[in-house]
Design a protein around this motif. Structure first.
Motif, mmCIF file in Angstrom:
data_model
loop_
_atom_site.group_PDB
_atom_site.id
_atom_site.type_symbol
_atom_site.label_atom_id
_atom_site.label_comp_id
_atom_site.label_asym_id
_atom_site.label_seq_id
_atom_site.Cartn_x
_atom_site.Cartn_y
_atom_site.Cartn_z
ATOM 1 N N GLN A 23 5.435 3.637 3.055
ATOM 2 C CA GLN A 23 6.710 3.419 2.378
ATOM 3 C C GLN A 23 6.971 4.477 1.315
ATOM 4 O O GLN A 23 6.055 4.960 0.659
ATOM 5 C CB GLN A 23 6.750 2.017 1.768
ATOM 6 C CG GLN A 23 6.874 0.964 2.851
ATOM 7 C CD GLN A 23 6.842 -0.427 2.310
ATOM 8 O OE1 GLN A 23 5.853 -1.119 2.503
ATOM 9 N NE2 GLN A 23 7.890 -0.842 1.634
ATOM 10 N N LYS A 24 8.253 4.808 1.176
ATOM 11 C CA LYS A 24 8.656 5.782 0.165
ATOM 12 C C LYS A 24 8.740 5.105 -1.188
ATOM 13 O O LYS A 24 9.001 3.908 -1.290
ATOM 14 C CB LYS A 24 9.982 6.419 0.554
ATOM 15 C CG LYS A 24 9.845 7.254 1.816
ATOM 16 C CD LYS A 24 11.112 7.950 2.167
ATOM 17 C CE LYS A 24 10.863 8.750 3.441
ATOM 18 N NZ LYS A 24 11.997 9.556 3.800
ATOM 19 N N LEU B 56 13.088 10.166 -5.076
ATOM 20 C CA LEU B 56 11.796 10.095 -4.390
ATOM 21 C C LEU B 56 10.735 10.877 -5.152
ATOM 22 O O LEU B 56 11.008 11.951 -5.686
ATOM 23 C CB LEU B 56 11.907 10.644 -2.968
ATOM 24 C CG LEU B 56 12.718 9.810 -1.982
ATOM 25 C CD1 LEU B 56 12.753 10.509 -0.633
ATOM 26 C CD2 LEU B 56 12.171 8.416 -1.847
ATOM 27 N N LYS C 293 6.063 11.187 -5.618
ATOM 28 C CA LYS C 293 4.740 10.917 -5.038
ATOM 29 C C LYS C 293 3.998 9.851 -5.842
ATOM 30 O O LYS C 293 4.237 9.671 -7.028
ATOM 31 C CB LYS C 293 3.930 12.203 -5.003
ATOM 32 C CG LYS C 293 4.595 13.273 -4.156
ATOM 33 C CD LYS C 293 3.625 14.356 -3.808
ATOM 34 C CE LYS C 293 4.263 15.474 -3.030
ATOM 35 N NZ LYS C 293 4.755 15.157 -1.750
#
Length: 99
Positions: A54-55, A62, A64
């Motif tokens: 999943q993002k 977005l 990390k």
């Protein structure tokens, strides 16, 4: 809740069509997104969350899992799309053309 100087306030958010999760809490400075998600306990509630697939974002941008959070950040876990938006538009247009 008393705020300790070396802590920051963050939120973790996840939404389903029928249920939402939003938790605001304090974490140590230097906490990553992944650590905050774990500390929130959200994966105990929504066991379908897979951080490998999943993002994740901060305020719709977005990012990390290893990104370091800042005071006031809202971590958002995005659900996988059930249907590609382009395909969904094509499907609606075809249905409208048939009417």
């Amino acid at each position: 809740m008393d705020r300790v100087i070396d802590q920051i306030e963050v939120e973790v958010a996840y939404a389903l069509p029928h249920r939402q999760f939003l938790k605001r809490f304090y974490v140590p400075s230097g906490t990553t997104i992944e650590q905050a998600i774990t500390l929130s306990g959200i994966q105990d509630i929504f066991t379908e969350i897979d951080l490998e697939k999943q993002k994740i974002g901060i305020f719709s941008k977005l990012t990390k899992r290893g990104a370091i959070l800042q005071d006031g950040d809202r971590v958002e876990i995005y659900r996988p799309l059930l249907l590609d938006p382009k395909e969904n538009r094509r499907k609606r247009l075809n249905e409208m053309a048939r009417k």
